[in-house]
Design a protein around this motif. Structure first.
Motif, PDB file in Angstrom:
ATOM      1  N   ASP A 123      -5.674 -26.187  34.868  1.00 11.11           N
ATOM      2  CA  ASP A 123      -5.509 -27.620  34.077  1.00 11.11           C
ATOM      3  C   ASP A 123      -6.148 -27.176  32.976  1.00 11.11           C
ATOM      4  OD1 ASP A 123      -4.369 -29.162  35.879  1.00 11.11           O
ATOM      5  OD2 ASP A 123      -6.188 -30.229  36.774  1.00 11.11           O
ATOM      6  N   HIS A 124      -7.124 -26.405  32.862  1.00 13.19           N
ATOM      7  CA  HIS A 124      -8.029 -25.913  31.557  1.00 13.19           C
ATOM      8  C   HIS A 124      -6.873 -25.068  30.800  1.00 13.19           C
ATOM      9  CE1 HIS A 124     -10.530 -23.088  29.235  1.00 13.19           C
ATOM     10  NE2 HIS A 124     -10.853 -24.121  28.540  1.00 13.19           N
ATOM     11  N   GLU A 125      -6.340 -24.026  31.456  1.00 17.27           N
ATOM     12  CA  GLU A 125      -5.454 -23.045  30.563  1.00 17.27           C
ATOM     13  C   GLU A 125      -3.901 -23.856  30.102  1.00 17.27           C
ATOM     14  OE1 GLU A 125      -3.767 -19.995  28.710  1.00 17.27           O
ATOM     15  OE2 GLU A 125      -5.836 -20.224  29.497  1.00 17.27           O
ATOM     16  N   ARG A 126      -3.529 -24.864  30.901  1.00 20.39           N
ATOM     17  CA  ARG A 126      -2.497 -25.781  30.293  1.00 20.39           C
ATOM     18  C   ARG A 126      -2.944 -26.288  28.912  1.00 20.39           C
ATOM     19  NH1 ARG A 126      -0.207 -30.785  30.262  1.00 20.39           N
ATOM     20  NH2 ARG A 126      -2.062 -31.535  31.347  1.00 20.39           N
ATOM     21  N   LEU A 127      -3.997 -27.159  28.898  1.00 20.91           N
ATOM     22  CA  LEU A 127      -4.556 -27.801  27.900  1.00 20.91           C
ATOM     23  C   LEU A 127      -4.935 -26.990  26.535  1.00 20.91           C
ATOM     24  CD1 LEU A 127      -6.320 -30.711  29.605  1.00 20.91           C
ATOM     25  CD2 LEU A 127      -4.122 -30.899  28.631  1.00 20.91           C
ATOM     26  N   ARG A 128      -5.654 -25.926  27.136  1.00 20.58           N
ATOM     27  CA  ARG A 128      -6.038 -24.941  26.249  1.00 20.58           C
ATOM     28  C   ARG A 128      -5.115 -24.351  25.400  1.00 20.58           C
ATOM     29  NH1 ARG A 128     -11.020 -22.216  24.499  1.00 20.58           N
ATOM     30  NH2 ARG A 128     -10.772 -20.152  23.933  1.00 20.58           N
ATOM     31  N   SER A 129      -4.174 -23.949  26.232  1.00 18.89           N
ATOM     32  CA  SER A 129      -3.066 -22.884  25.559  1.00 18.89           C
ATOM     33  C   SER A 129      -2.358 -23.752  24.355  1.00 18.89           C
ATOM     34  CB  SER A 129      -1.889 -22.515  26.648  1.00 18.89           C
ATOM     35  OG  SER A 129      -1.195 -23.884  26.942  1.00 18.89           O
ATOM     36  N   ALA A 130      -2.089 -25.027  24.487  1.00 19.48           N
ATOM     37  CA  ALA A 130      -1.654 -25.880  23.561  1.00 19.48           C
ATOM     38  C   ALA A 130      -2.311 -25.907  22.336  1.00 19.48           C
ATOM     39  CB  ALA A 130      -1.301 -27.260  24.005  1.00 19.48           C
ATOM     40  N   VAL A 131      -3.786 -25.965  22.287  1.00 22.35           N
ATOM     41  CA  VAL A 131      -4.676 -26.036  21.279  1.00 22.35           C
ATOM     42  C   VAL A 131      -5.049 -24.743  20.831  1.00 22.35           C
ATOM     43  CG1 VAL A 131      -7.207 -26.301  20.640  1.00 22.35           C
ATOM     44  CG2 VAL A 131      -6.265 -27.991  22.250  1.00 22.35           C
ATOM     45  N   ARG A 132      -4.821 -23.618  21.403  1.00 27.30           N
ATOM     46  CA  ARG A 132      -5.100 -22.101  21.074  1.00 27.30           C
ATOM     47  C   ARG A 132      -3.799 -21.919  20.100  1.00 27.30           C
ATOM     48  NH1 ARG A 132      -5.315 -19.719  25.585  1.00 27.30           N
ATOM     49  NH2 ARG A 132      -3.075 -19.447  25.785  1.00 27.30           N
ATOM     50  N   ASP A 133      -2.469 -22.080  20.536  1.00 29.96           N
ATOM     51  CA  ASP A 133      -1.362 -21.598  20.114  1.00 29.96           C
ATOM     52  C   ASP A 133      -1.185 -22.557  18.778  1.00 29.96           C
ATOM     53  OD1 ASP A 133      -0.912 -20.003  21.988  1.00 29.96           O
ATOM     54  OD2 ASP A 133       0.790 -21.335  23.070  1.00 29.96           O
ATOM     55  N   GLY A 134      -1.567 -23.851  18.963  1.00 28.75           N
ATOM     56  CA  GLY A 134      -1.442 -24.672  17.551  1.00 28.75           C
ATOM     57  C   GLY A 134      -2.238 -24.061  16.627  1.00 28.75           C
ATOM     58  N   LEU A 135      -3.674 -23.622  16.725  1.00 33.42           N
ATOM     59  CA  LEU A 135      -4.250 -23.075  15.799  1.00 33.42           C
ATOM     60  C   LEU A 135      -4.004 -21.767  15.470  1.00 33.42           C
ATOM     61  CD1 LEU A 135      -7.748 -24.620  17.488  1.00 33.42           C
ATOM     62  CD2 LEU A 135      -6.552 -25.308  15.387  1.00 33.42           C
ATOM     63  N   ASP A 136      -3.735 -20.915  16.306  1.00 33.65           N
ATOM     64  CA  ASP A 136      -3.303 -19.545  16.076  1.00 33.65           C
ATOM     65  C   ASP A 136      -2.218 -19.296  15.030  1.00 33.65           C
ATOM     66  OD1 ASP A 136      -5.521 -18.647  17.630  1.00 33.65           O
ATOM     67  OD2 ASP A 136      -4.118 -17.969  19.179  1.00 33.65           O
ATOM     68  N   GLN A 137      -1.167 -20.238  15.057  1.00 30.68           N
ATOM     69  CA  GLN A 137      -0.199 -20.400  14.040  1.00 30.68           C
ATOM     70  C   GLN A 137      -0.678 -20.169  12.495  1.00 30.68           C
ATOM     71  OE1 GLN A 137       2.277 -23.843  13.486  1.00 30.68           O
ATOM     72  NE2 GLN A 137       0.526 -25.140  14.446  1.00 30.68           N
ATOM     73  N   PHE A 138      -1.731 -20.438  12.094  1.00 26.19           N
ATOM     74  CA  PHE A 138      -2.118 -20.418  10.694  1.00 26.19           C
ATOM     75  C   PHE A 138      -2.734 -19.138  10.461  1.00 26.19           C
ATOM     76  CE2 PHE A 138      -3.048 -24.837  12.208  1.00 26.19           C
ATOM     77  CZ  PHE A 138      -1.821 -25.596  11.523  1.00 26.19           C
ATOM     78  N   ASP A 139      -2.292 -18.503   9.310  1.00 23.22           N
ATOM     79  CA  ASP A 139      -2.901 -17.110   8.887  1.00 23.22           C
ATOM     80  C   ASP A 139      -3.930 -17.362   7.839  1.00 23.22           C
ATOM     81  OD1 ASP A 139      -1.988 -16.564   5.815  1.00 23.22           O
ATOM     82  OD2 ASP A 139      -0.503 -17.639   6.895  1.00 23.22           O
ATOM     83  N   ARG A 140      -4.738 -16.502   7.765  1.00 19.23           N
ATOM     84  CA  ARG A 140      -6.073 -16.829   7.115  1.00 19.23           C
ATOM     85  C   ARG A 140      -5.877 -16.670   5.533  1.00 19.23           C
ATOM     86  NH1 ARG A 140     -11.537 -15.343   8.089  1.00 19.23           N
ATOM     87  NH2 ARG A 140     -12.755 -14.960   6.241  1.00 19.23           N
ATOM     88  N   ARG A 141      -4.672 -16.220   5.120  1.00 18.57           N
ATOM     89  CA  ARG A 141      -4.429 -16.397   3.610  1.00 18.57           C
ATOM     90  C   ARG A 141      -3.795 -17.582   3.363  1.00 18.57           C
ATOM     91  NH1 ARG A 141       0.103 -11.991   1.881  1.00 18.57           N
ATOM     92  NH2 ARG A 141      -1.459 -10.721   2.187  1.00 18.57           N
ATOM     93  N   GLY A 142      -3.112 -18.220   4.043  1.00 23.62           N
ATOM     94  CA  GLY A 142      -2.768 -19.656   3.807  1.00 23.62           C
ATOM     95  C   GLY A 142      -3.887 -20.439   3.772  1.00 23.62           C
ATOM     96  N   ILE A 143      -4.770 -20.489   4.875  1.00 18.37           N
ATOM     97  CA  ILE A 143      -5.899 -21.308   4.844  1.00 18.37           C
ATOM     98  C   ILE A 143      -6.852 -21.148   3.770  1.00 18.37           C
ATOM     99  CG2 ILE A 143      -8.281 -21.808   6.239  1.00 18.37           C
ATOM    100  CD1 ILE A 143      -6.562 -20.913   8.604  1.00 18.37           C
ATOM    101  N   ARG A 144      -7.049 -19.786   3.204  1.00 17.89           N
ATOM    102  CA  ARG A 144      -7.622 -19.623   1.899  1.00 17.89           C
ATOM    103  C   ARG A 144      -7.146 -20.466   0.818  1.00 17.89           C
ATOM    104  NH1 ARG A 144     -11.265 -15.433   1.271  1.00 17.89           N
ATOM    105  NH2 ARG A 144     -10.449 -15.274  -0.785  1.00 17.89           N
ATOM    106  N   ARG A 145      -5.897 -20.702   0.771  1.00 18.60           N
ATOM    107  CA  ARG A 145      -5.295 -21.171  -0.490  1.00 18.60           C
ATOM    108  C   ARG A 145      -5.896 -22.765  -0.244  1.00 18.60           C
ATOM    109  NH1 ARG A 145      -1.117 -17.377  -0.437  1.00 18.60           N
ATOM    110  NH2 ARG A 145       0.108 -18.413   1.317  1.00 18.60           N
ATOM    111  N   TYR A 146      -5.722 -23.390   0.478  1.00 10.88           N
ATOM    112  CA  TYR A 146      -6.284 -24.614   0.717  1.00 10.88           C
ATOM    113  C   TYR A 146      -7.775 -24.826   0.382  1.00 10.88           C
ATOM    114  CZ  TYR A 146      -2.047 -27.255   2.826  1.00 10.88           C
ATOM    115  OH  TYR A 146      -1.077 -27.675   2.874  1.00 10.88           O
TER     116      TYR A 146
END
Length: 479
Positions: A123-146
């Motif tokens: 159950d934890h892995e199912r929910l965490r995988s969605a959170v993790r993948d959602g956050l991992d899509q952002f690269d540091r360079r793009g975040i820095r611009r914001y």
């Protein structure tokens, strides 16, 4: 957190049978909540360590027993052993024995909910995988611009004054502004969510309305993202293969938004305080002997955003740090205490450049999945701020700085600074919206609310709102 008188138990707190401390002997139980306990947490940690070793019996709100894990190795053992120490709070014996009142302040923090924080295994892995993948899509360079964009906007708002409170005018605003963009929200959502989140944390008379506003905003966002998904965290949660329900999407949007905001605000505030109050530290930064990422890691060792995490629950009778842990006992992860464990840090004055072995982001299956985003916001925001205002200095003596403490965290109340207004202070930065995570959620904000306690101080006849813990805010009702 100063403790009660050394060597004697508090009146009426003799460990009863079934209490984690029963049979330990003359060492007194300590409350880890309330003004006395929260005034000097480091002193309490060290007193508990001397009395009990790396795992200490303590009392929570309502004088309910628990264990506080003080040792670095012991914290890691708990974090990395979900088969022995579960995140499922339904295991807590105090719940099963009916000893937690309905109005207990512990309930918002530990009552079980179907989100990744309270689950283990599949159950934890199912929910965490969605959170993790959602956050991992952002690269540091793009975040820095914001971060650069919003830092410049915030600095522009006070630069001409030659003075500012870096908590109220910078640290408390930057993380939420950035996170709303990563969530795929329209530009105008940011300032309103900043105000609502601050009001919610301060527990003012409009805190419930602010909570409703945050919840309505996230529901509106989720509904729009179903129709028009984009390259953002909300869309990734909704469309993820883990197939989250609508309620699961809503609760994990809230989880990430509130937790990321509060912890990053504290990281920015604590780092800025260190830079402004420690001349050697600032000289090392200016001379290139230390980088800002190094400084962040040092702060994560010495002053982590969260002092402790509640909690873990023993799945069976076991031994930890020489203590007999009973099935159903609660354990609090002592992040701040573990980070100064003398077994791994015999010399606290020695810098730990580049060392990420601290406990600030936990470890094991429940390690914080958004820690690199938090680092990027703090690192880039502080770097940009210092570049804009290079002669920034503390406006009051260091001894006058005050913090609001709660039993799981503390927050610097204010960080007043002075600086020379830059020549371009009155000119807007003129930067356009970054293209990396352009919002695809059109439409107006949900119905706006009057938010109290933002931008003004209470009058002398009104008591100041009591700051709530981020944990109680996070797990308060969102429906």
């Amino acid at each position: 957190m100063t403790a009660h008188d050394t060597g004697s138990a508090a009146p009426g707190l003799t460990p009863p049978p079934g209490c984690p401390a029963h049979g330990i002997g003359a060492a007194a139980l300590r409350r880890i909540y309330g003004p006395e306990a929260e005034s000097d947490p480091q002193a309490l940690y060290e007193e508990l360590r001397r009395a009990h070793g790396p795992v200490a019996p303590v009392l929570l709100h309502g004088d309910l027993p628990a264990w506080l894990v003080l040792g670095h190795r012991e914290n890691l053992e708990v974090m990395r052993s979900p088969s022995r120490f579960s995140n499922d709070s339904r295991l807590w014996r105090m719940f099963k024995e009916g000893r937690v009142p309905a109005d207990s302040p512990l309930r918002p923090m530990v009552e079980w909910q179907p989100i990744c924080v309270f689950t283990d295994g599949a159950d934890h892995e199912r929910l965490r995988s969605a959170v993790r993948d959602g956050l991992d899509q952002f690269d540091r360079r793009g975040i820095r611009r914001y971060v650069i964009r919003y830092t410049n906007q915030l600095v522009d708002s006070f630069a001409a004054n030659g003075q500012a409170d870096l908590i109220e005018e910078f640290a408390e605003k930057l993380p939420m502004l950035v996170m709303t963009q990563l969530f795929g929200m329209p530009e105008e959502y940011g300032p309103h969510l900043v105000d609502a989140a601050l009001d919610l944390m301060k527990g003012s008379e409009t805190a419930l309305a602010s909570n409703d506003f945050v919840a309505r905003t996230l529901r509106t966002l989720a509904e729009r993202k179903k129709e028009r998904p984009g390259h953002d965290f909300a869309s990734r949660l909704i469309g993820h293969a883990a197939d989250l329900t609508d309620d699961e999407v809503m609760e994990h949007l809230r989880l990430v938004l509130v937790a990321a905001n509060e912890t990053t605000v504290n990281l920015i505030a604590n780092t800025l305080r260190l830079v402004l109050t420690d001349r050697r530290f600032r000289a090392n930064l200016a001379g290139g002997h230390m980088t800002l990422p190094d400084a962040l890691e040092q702060v994560l060792w010495d002053d982590p955003p969260l002092s402790a995490i509640t909690g873990r629950w023993a799945t069976g009778d076991t031994v930890l740090g020489g203590q007999q842990i009973r099935s159903g006992d609660m354990l609090l992860l002592g992040l701040a205490a573990g980070n100064v464990d003398p077994d791994i840090r015999p010399d606290l004055s020695r810098p730990l450049l580049g060392n990420r072995a601290h406990l600030a982001f936990s470890s094991g299956p429940h390690e914080c999945p958004g820690q690199d985003i938090g680092r990027a916001i703090a690192d880039t925001g502080i770097d940009t701020l210092m570049a804009r205002l290079p002669d920034m200095r503390l406006a009051v003596p260091e001894g006058e700085l005050r913090s609001s403490a709660a039993w799981l965290s503390k927050r610097l109340d204010a960080l007043p600074v002075q600086f020379t207004p830059p020549a371009s202070a009155a000119a807007p930065t003129g930067q356009g919206a970054p293209k990396d995570f352009a919002s695809t959620a059109p439409g107006p904000l949900p119905e706006q609310i009057p938010v109290a306690g933002t931008g003004s101080s209470p009058s002398p006849s009104e008591p100041a709102p009591v700051r709530r813990t981020w944990w109680s805010v996070l797990f308060g009702s969102s429906r």
